[in-house]
Design a protein around this motif. Structure first.
Motif, PDB file in Angstrom:
ATOM      1  N   GLY A   1       0.766  -1.352  -0.069  1.00  0.00           N
ATOM      2  CA  GLY A   1       0.067   0.083   0.086  1.00  0.00           C
ATOM      3  C   GLY A   1       0.924   1.411   0.073  1.00  0.00           C
ATOM      4  O   GLY A   1       0.452   2.216   0.571  1.00  0.00           O
TER       5      GLY A   1
ATOM      6  N   GLY B   1       1.530   3.116  -2.516  1.00  0.00           N
ATOM      7  CA  GLY B   1       1.099   4.426  -3.427  1.00  0.00           C
ATOM      8  C   GLY B   1       2.416   4.908  -4.135  1.00  0.00           C
ATOM      9  O   GLY B   1       3.420   4.284  -4.364  1.00  0.00           O
TER      10      GLY B   1
ATOM     11  N   SER C   1       4.270   7.081  -1.821  1.00  0.00           N
ATOM     12  CA  SER C   1       4.733   7.707  -0.738  1.00  0.00           C
ATOM     13  C   SER C   1       6.305   8.308  -0.906  1.00  0.00           C
ATOM     14  O   SER C   1       6.616   9.152  -0.201  1.00  0.00           O
ATOM     15  CB  SER C   1       4.644   6.775   0.363  1.00  0.00           C
TER      16      SER C   1
ATOM     17  N   ASP D   1       0.214  -2.467  -4.461  1.00  0.00           N
ATOM     18  CA  ASP D   1      -0.918  -1.128  -3.896  1.00  0.00           C
ATOM     19  C   ASP D   1      -2.032  -1.339  -5.184  1.00  0.00           C
ATOM     20  O   ASP D   1      -1.601  -1.254  -6.267  1.00  0.00           O
ATOM     21  CB  ASP D   1      -0.320   0.018  -4.057  1.00  0.00           C
TER      22      ASP D   1
ATOM     23  N   GLY E   1      -4.172   0.562  -6.014  1.00  0.00           N
ATOM     24  CA  GLY E   1      -4.144   1.880  -6.599  1.00  0.00           C
ATOM     25  C   GLY E   1      -5.527   2.468  -6.698  1.00  0.00           C
ATOM     26  O   GLY E   1      -6.369   1.719  -6.470  1.00  0.00           O
ATOM     27  N   ASP E   2      -5.770   3.569  -6.655  1.00  0.00           N
ATOM     28  CA  ASP E   2      -7.263   4.289  -6.741  1.00  0.00           C
ATOM     29  C   ASP E   2      -6.946   5.772  -7.186  1.00  0.00           C
ATOM     30  O   ASP E   2      -6.487   6.699  -6.543  1.00  0.00           O
ATOM     31  CB  ASP E   2      -7.521   4.283  -5.172  1.00  0.00           C
ATOM     32  N   THR E   3      -7.504   6.157  -8.372  1.00  0.00           N
ATOM     33  CA  THR E   3      -7.344   7.352  -8.960  1.00  0.00           C
ATOM     34  C   THR E   3      -8.106   8.323  -8.156  1.00  0.00           C
ATOM     35  O   THR E   3      -7.991   9.518  -8.141  1.00  0.00           O
ATOM     36  CB  THR E   3      -7.810   7.318 -10.278  1.00  0.00           C
TER      37      THR E   3
ATOM     38  N   THR F   1      -5.738   9.820  -5.945  1.00  0.00           N
ATOM     39  CA  THR F   1      -4.603  10.416  -6.695  1.00  0.00           C
ATOM     40  C   THR F   1      -4.754  10.915  -8.195  1.00  0.00           C
ATOM     41  O   THR F   1      -4.284  10.249  -9.095  1.00  0.00           O
ATOM     42  CB  THR F   1      -3.164   9.518  -6.517  1.00  0.00           C
TER      43      THR F   1
ATOM     44  N   VAL G   1      -1.609   5.807  -9.291  1.00  0.00           N
ATOM     45  CA  VAL G   1      -0.897   4.852  -8.669  1.00  0.00           C
ATOM     46  C   VAL G   1      -0.677   3.847  -9.745  1.00  0.00           C
ATOM     47  O   VAL G   1      -1.637   2.730  -9.798  1.00  0.00           O
ATOM     48  CB  VAL G   1      -1.139   4.397  -7.407  1.00  0.00           C
TER      49      VAL G   1
ATOM     50  N   ASN H   1      -0.206  -3.422  -9.225  1.00  0.00           N
ATOM     51  CA  ASN H   1      -1.334  -2.832  -8.911  1.00  0.00           C
ATOM     52  C   ASN H   1      -2.393  -4.062  -8.816  1.00  0.00           C
ATOM     53  O   ASN H   1      -3.132  -4.665  -9.431  1.00  0.00           O
ATOM     54  CB  ASN H   1      -2.171  -2.012 -10.118  1.00  0.00           C
TER      55      ASN H   1
END
Length: 173
Positions: A18, A20, A22, A39, A41-43, A46, A51, A71
């Motif tokens: 997770g 991202g 970072s 991760d 990912g989650d648009t 972000t 990601v 992902n």
């Protein structure tokens, strides 16, 4: 703290959960580690810097690193047993339901080499149990660190039990 606790160096294989974008994975790579960041990912979180491996490739080019992003959820990747010297996750576990967390911890233990280290930070929400009646908030829930350690089958090496939710020594008052 997480960087130092990981004892990074050449040849150390690190799994970040997770992470991202970072930045920790790039710093670890520059310290000689081989880093895989898992991760999903989650648009939503972000939209400018999604990601994705393409974004990570751009950052790898800028930083002179070679971090890998998958992902996916860790349980869906199917790494070999004992594939990593270190596993790190910063402020992720409190966002996962307890059943998912138990499954994730079993997978962490499986992919971690004997004598390997899991470095985890777990945020403590002040607006849920034990501070308030609610069991969770819009971000997650408080994770009992004692439950976390027992469920993982690993041992607590660093941390003051008086400051770690879930241990009898922790006094929320």
């Amino acid at each position: 703290w997480a960087f130092e606790a990981l004892e990074p160096g050449p040849g150390v294989r690190v799994l970040e959960i997770g992470g991202g974008l970072s930045g920790l994975q790039f710093v670890l790579d520059r310290a000689g580690c081989s880093v895989v960041n898992v991760d999903p990912g989650d648009t939503f979180f972000t939209p400018v810097w999604p990601v994705t491996q393409a974004t990570v490739d751009t950052l790898n080019g800028l930083f002179g690193t070679k971090c890998q992003l998958l992902n996916a959820f860790l349980e869906d990747v199917h790494f070999d047993d004992c594939s990593f010297d270190r596993v790190v996750s910063v402020s992720v576990f409190e966002h996962l339901p307890e059943t998912a967390l138990a499954s994730l911890l079993a997978e962490v233990r499986r992919v971690l080499k004997p004598g390997g280290t899991l470095v985890a930070t777990i945020d403590l929400f002040l607006n849920v149990h034990p501070f308030e009646e609610a069991r969770d908030n819009e971000y997650g829930h408080n994770v009992s660190v004692q439950w976390f350690v027992e469920t993982s089958g690993l041992e607590l090496v660093s941390g003051n039990k008086t400051e770690l939710f879930g241990f009898p020594e922790f006094k929320w008052e």
